[in-house]
Scaffold this motif. Structure first.
Motif, PDB file in Angstrom:
ATOM      1  N   CYS A 158      -8.858  11.819  66.971  1.00 29.12           N
ATOM      2  CA  CYS A 158      -8.153  12.969  66.381  1.00 29.12           C
ATOM      3  C   CYS A 158      -9.014  13.671  65.327  1.00 29.12           C
ATOM      4  O   CYS A 158      -8.984  14.890  65.203  1.00 29.12           O
ATOM      5  CB  CYS A 158      -6.846  12.506  65.746  1.00 29.12           C
ATOM      6  N   CYS A 192      -7.200  10.171  70.720  1.00 28.35           N
ATOM      7  CA  CYS A 192      -6.418  11.411  70.590  1.00 28.35           C
ATOM      8  C   CYS A 192      -5.839  11.754  71.968  1.00 28.35           C
ATOM      9  O   CYS A 192      -6.591  11.880  72.938  1.00 28.35           O
ATOM     10  CB  CYS A 192      -7.327  12.547  70.110  1.00 28.35           C
ATOM     11  N   VAL A 193      -4.528  11.895  72.036  1.00 28.55           N
ATOM     12  CA  VAL A 193      -3.938  12.212  73.349  1.00 28.55           C
ATOM     13  C   VAL A 193      -3.630  13.706  73.479  1.00 28.55           C
ATOM     14  O   VAL A 193      -3.017  14.129  74.454  1.00 28.55           O
ATOM     15  CB  VAL A 193      -2.663  11.373  73.620  1.00 28.55           C
ATOM     16  N   GLY A 194      -4.081  14.467  72.493  1.00 25.44           N
ATOM     17  CA  GLY A 194      -3.855  15.907  72.543  1.00 25.44           C
ATOM     18  C   GLY A 194      -5.040  16.662  73.134  1.00 25.44           C
ATOM     19  O   GLY A 194      -4.980  17.874  73.313  1.00 25.44           O
ATOM     20  N   CYS A 252      -2.637  16.717  68.967  1.00 27.97           N
ATOM     21  CA  CYS A 252      -1.555  15.817  69.379  1.00 27.97           C
ATOM     22  C   CYS A 252      -0.192  16.482  69.151  1.00 27.97           C
ATOM     23  O   CYS A 252       0.720  16.346  69.976  1.00 27.97           O
ATOM     24  CB  CYS A 252      -1.637  14.494  68.626  1.00 27.97           C
ATOM     25  N   TRP A 302      -1.894  10.808  64.918  1.00 25.32           N
ATOM     26  CA  TRP A 302      -1.250  11.754  65.841  1.00 25.32           C
ATOM     27  C   TRP A 302      -0.326  12.697  65.069  1.00 25.32           C
ATOM     28  O   TRP A 302      -0.216  13.874  65.403  1.00 25.32           O
ATOM     29  CB  TRP A 302      -0.433  11.010  66.913  1.00 25.32           C
ATOM     30  N   CYS A 346      -2.566  15.346  63.568  1.00 28.94           N
ATOM     31  CA  CYS A 346      -3.557  15.991  64.445  1.00 28.94           C
ATOM     32  C   CYS A 346      -2.959  17.226  65.125  1.00 28.94           C
ATOM     33  O   CYS A 346      -1.949  17.124  65.829  1.00 28.94           O
ATOM     34  CB  CYS A 346      -4.019  14.982  65.499  1.00 28.94           C
TER      35      CYS A 346
HETATM   36 ZN    ZN Z   1      -4.995  13.829  68.258  1.00 29.53          ZN
END
Ligand code: ZN
Length: 477
Positions: free
Chosen positions: A211, A230-232, A274, A268, A271
């Protein structure tokens, strides 16, 4: 009860059912038989027959008559386990085995051992030694914890910086050979790539997938570290999928473990990427974002032919129902679940704990406790060895023996046949003979501890688990 004893032959003759002769694993079984015969000169006729009336693939019948030995099994696995029992009988009765007829099968189908090779690298030769020991005691799964904050242990073609410069990594060729070695011994290796937490080693090599962008250094010691995947960002998700492809192609097991434990969600929450992802998906909070991520990777793993295992920290009914939950945290409530379950209760299976915190008796009792559980779909159990502080063979051995062997017996043997004192007597007499030399076994006087020390140690540890769980935002009951 049969009378007489099994006597020495001048030559061994094996009569093998044609069904088994085409199996790749059969030459390893023959090696075991030959080794047994060479040492004991006792087998004259060994008949191995396929029988379909046995209750499962692991089950076998073994009959010892004065001049003949018979094995019946449905599959090569059953033959393999019968031969392991035969080897044990030869050791226990060096002069003459009382004739007997026995039918045997495991109480639980999933009998696993987890080795953390991420915190402390374990050389391939050592893993092979462990596989030999697991096979002797009829365990059938080796779960390799291949990545964590402190290390990444498989060389990746697409992401060569992963684990570079660390104390050790496995090449793909080494892994392929290891998998084949285990397969011949009826052991399935399940790889674990822990995500999206416990991910600092990967982020230190590729900080763009975090992130904040880093930089990060690989930490030492234990703990829960704040920086997670980071899943965004699209590229982070592509990274995860490409890693899954590489790992899935290396390990033929139909399972992959993706960790999913101890994930601080603060990054998250801060971020923008995210938060944008959460908004686009219409999700209420970061826990829902985590569930979305886990379901996404589970679905992708399924497209690669793999069923996913996750630790039980966050999984609930909204998670993909095919996920196998590994229940490690005893402070989390395990509700009736449609998910299949593997148990590895912290206080019964964590063999890295000192004997004052996890005495031998507690390990031995665990299999019986599990066999009594009827309220969820239990596959079995995994005994765990985390290696933040266990760095060499001597330390590893002292933590494993005899507790791992007690655990193996408690999972294989039906609860009504559990006898702790028999185990102690048998292991004391014969245990060292089954373990490849040199081996370090914890002295018998340390196997158990007085109740007050045990209770105090456990109280202190529960406080620590609670603190760690709170830090990771896990709700305890
Ligand atoms: Zn992120």
């Amino acid at each position: 009860m049969l009378s007489g004893t099994f006597t020495k032959p001048s030559q061994m003759i094996v009569a093998l059912d044609p069904f088994f002769s085409s199996s790749n694993a059969m030459h390893y079984i023959r090696e075991y038989v030959d080794e047994t015969a060479a040492e004991n000169e006792r087998l004259q006729n060994l008949t191995i027959q396929k029988k379909n009336d046995l209750q499962n693939e692991d089950a076998y019948r073994l009959e010892l008559l004065p001049r003949e030995c018979k094995i019946e099994a449905k599959s090569v696995k059953g033959v393999f386990y019968a031969v392991q029992t035969l080897r044990q009988l030869f050791l226990a009765y060096p002069h003459a085995i009382p004739c007997c007829r026995l039918e045997d099968s495991p109480a639980l189908p999933w009998r696993a051992f987890m080795l953390d090779v991420a915190r402390s690298f374990c050389p391939i030769a050592e893993i092979r030694r462990i596989i030999d020991i697991l096979a002797t005691f009829k365990m059938n799964v080796l779960h390799l914890h291949l990545s964590d904050d402190q290390g990444w242990r498989i060389i990746s073609d697409r992401y060569p910086n992963l684990g570079e410069g660390a104390s050790g990594r496995y090449t793909k060729q080494e892994i392929k050979e290891l998998v084949a070695y285990a397969q011949d011994r009826q052991i399935m290796i399940i790889p674990e790539i822990d995500m999206p937490g416990h991910f600092t080693a990967a982020l230190s090599a590729y900080p763009a997938f975090s992130c904040t962008g880093g930089p990060f250094t690989i930490p030492n010691g234990e703990g829960i570290f704040q920086d997670i995947l980071c899943v965004g960002k699209k590229e982070s998700l592509v990274f995860v999928k490409q890693i899954l492809e590489e790992i899935a192609s290396l390990f033929p097991a139909p399972y992959i473990h993706l960790g999913g434990d101890e994930i601080p969600l603060n990054r998250w929450a801060e971020c923008p990427n995210c938060q944008n992802q959460k908004y686009l998906l219409g999700l209420p909070d970061e826990k829902a974002l985590l569930r979305w991520f886990c379901n996404e990777v589970t679905s992708y793993a399924r497209s690669l032919g793999k069923q996913v295992l996750l630790y039980n920290d966050y999984v609930n009914q909204a998670y993909d129902e095919k996920i196998i939950i590994q229940v490690w945290n005893p402070l989390l409530k395990v509700t009736r679940s449609t998910h299949p379950v593997i148990m590895s209760d912290y206080f019964h299976t964590y063999l890295d704990m000192d004997h004052t915190l996890l005495p031998l008796l507690e390990v031995y009792r665990y299999g019986k406790r599990l066999q009594k559980k009827k309220d969820f779909s239990l596959l079995g159990s995994v005994f765990m060895l985390w290696t933040e502080y266990i760095v060499d063979r001597e330390q590893r051995d002292l933590h494993l023996f005899p507790r791992l062997i007690a655990g193996a017996e408690s999972l294989w043997t039906a609860q009504e046949q559990h006898k702790y004192h028999r185990f102690v007597k048998t292991f004391s007499e014969y245990g060292a003979m089954f373990l490849p030399s040199p081996v370090h076994i914890t002295p018998r006087k340390l196997w158990n501890t007085c109740f007050i020390v045990f209770a105090l140690q456990r109280y202190k540890r529960r406080k620590r688990v609670k603190r760690n769980s709170k830090q990771a935002g896990i709700t305890l009951f």
